[in-house]
Design an enzyme around this catalytic site. Structure first.
Site, PDB file in Angstrom:
ATOM      1  N   ASP A  76       0.821  -1.210   0.000  1.00 58.41           N
ATOM      2  CA  ASP A  76       0.000   0.000   0.000  1.00 58.41           C
ATOM      3  C   ASP A  76       0.853   1.257   0.000  1.00 58.41           C
ATOM      4  O   ASP A  76       2.041   1.246   0.342  1.00 58.41           O
ATOM      5  CB  ASP A  76      -0.942   0.013   1.206  1.00 58.41           C
ATOM      6  CG  ASP A  76      -0.208  -0.013   2.545  1.00 58.41           C
ATOM      7  OD1 ASP A  76       0.830  -0.702   2.643  1.00 58.41           O
ATOM      8  OD2 ASP A  76      -0.672   0.649   3.495  1.00 58.41           O
ATOM      9  N   GLU A 137       0.082  -1.384   5.629  1.00 59.71           N
ATOM     10  CA  GLU A 137       1.221  -1.008   6.469  1.00 59.71           C
ATOM     11  C   GLU A 137       1.140   0.447   6.872  1.00 59.71           C
ATOM     12  O   GLU A 137       1.473   0.814   8.008  1.00 59.71           O
ATOM     13  CB  GLU A 137       2.532  -1.285   5.714  1.00 59.71           C
ATOM     14  CG  GLU A 137       3.784  -1.166   6.558  1.00 59.71           C
ATOM     15  CD  GLU A 137       4.396   0.236   6.606  1.00 59.71           C
ATOM     16  OE1 GLU A 137       5.346   0.439   7.374  1.00 59.71           O
ATOM     17  OE2 GLU A 137       3.903   1.128   5.864  1.00 59.71           O
TER      18      GLU A 137
END
Length: 372
Positions: A76, A137
């Site tokens: 991400d 994350e």
């Protein structure tokens, strides 16, 4: 396409939208690439915990030597990261300026895919390779927190997710706490009956004023992130929300700072004849690796093989490496050459991207050549 496989891979990756919670398209891209190299690929069932549209990706390719190298990055990116248009110059790749570039952490993913490809194509001895690509994350290491740590187990885990020049090795990261506090007072008309009110804003303000914030000491920081409350200028505020954090490389010191912040809020509420509800969350535990540890030695040797200067440093930020290290997995976080991350000025030098792939490959080769 520029005709350079590594650069082309990176450009393809950053053009795939992957804000936190929407990593499926990147996961599919990586799964296809890894399966094409002979990796077995699977996804865990953690979507409910993470809020993502896909699970964490796990891939494994058996090696020729009795060692296992784990390579990890996250899929991400922080917003704005949709519709990325990378500008490929002669010496660096940057964002066109409307979005982040996404080198954090697609530089790490590109280096992992390139390393795997080189090792398979070369046919030279290699350790068992495990690839772990996490989701969410950027919103609190949610993917790493939800996964089964045994899937990350190996002789060495390299998390490719730090800024700074390639060759940098993170050997220390902090323990991190966050809090949400709700101050309760008593509402009253500010002009007609001010003595009857108990201002939650005053309580929160006094608490914050009593805290030592910013750089508390060389290895410790504390911060107030937000304060919100009240309803109108003529109403004494009955409720205020405050968020904040503290973090330190020293696990004892962070507990001291947390306790001091907690005491400041409790005492301010009591002095204001109100109350406060404080909810602390330990986001992750810190880790430290000795300069002379075998893990650091492996990466230092790998740097020397390819003519890169190795350096060790500590960081005030967290990463998936904190979660893996806390599970007892030998873990190092490597600098990836990315600069100005989390901004529309994000960029990465082409030489750094190439050096990162070279370093990861060199580490794998060194582990294969080492005999028990």
């Amino acid at each position: 396409m520029v005709g350079d496989r590594l650069i082309d891979t990176f450009v393809e990756l950053v053009r795939i939208d992957s804000p936190s919670g929407a990593e499926a398209a990147v996961a599919d891209y990586c799964a296809r690439r890894l399966e094409g190299l002979g990796f077995s690929v699977s996804f865990d069932d953690t979507r409910q915990q993470t809020g993502s549209d896909t699970g964490n990706l796990f891939a494994q390719l058996p090696g020729d030597e009795p060692a296992t190298l784990v390579l990890s990055a996250h899929m991400d990116c922080v917003q704005p990261c949709e519709g990325v248009e990378p500008l490929v110059g002669s010496d660096e790749i940057s964002s066109a300026g409307e979005t982040v570039l996404g080198a954090d952490d697609k530089a790490g993913i590109a280096a992992i895919l390139e390393t795997a490809t080189r090792l398979v194509e070369s046919g030279r001895p290699r350790p068992t390779l495990r690839v772990v690509l996490t989701v969410a994350e950027e919103i609190g290491l949610q993917g790493a927190k939800a996964l089964d740590a045994q899937a990350v187990n190996g002789d060495l885990c390299l998390v490719l997710d730090a800024d700074g020049p390639v060759g940098g090795i993170v050997i220390g990261a902090p323990t991190h706490y966050t809090f949400v506090a709700t101050f309760w007072g008593r509402a009253s008309h500010a002009g007609v009956a001010p003595r009857e009110g108990r201002s939650a804003i005053v309580m929160a303000s006094r608490a914050i004023a009593a805290m030592k914030l910013g750089q508390v000491d060389e290895i410790t920081t504390a911060n107030i992130g937000s304060i919100e409350g009240g309803t109108a200028t003529n109403v004494i505020a009955a409720r205020v929300f405050v968020t904040g954090e503290c973090r330190s490389l020293d696990s004892t010191r962070v507990e001291e700072v947390r306790a001091a912040m907690d005491t400041a809020m409790s005492q301010a509420a009591q002095a204001g004849e109100g109350s406060v509800d404080i909810r602390w969350t330990r986001e992750y535990v810190g880790f430290a690796s000795a300069e002379d540890s075998s893990a650091v030695g492996v990466v230092r040797d790998a740097c020397a093989r390819i003519g890169i200067e190795a350096s060790t440093f500590t960081t005030g930020g967290g990463s998936d490496g904190n979660i893996f290290a806390a599970a007892g997995i030998p873990t190092l976080v490597l600098a990836c050459g990315m600069r100005s991350v989390h901004s529309t000025e994000e960029r990465i030098a082409i030489s750094d991207l190439r050096a990162l792939a070279d370093l990861v490959e060199s580490t794998a080769v060194a582990m294969a050549e080492a005999r028990p």
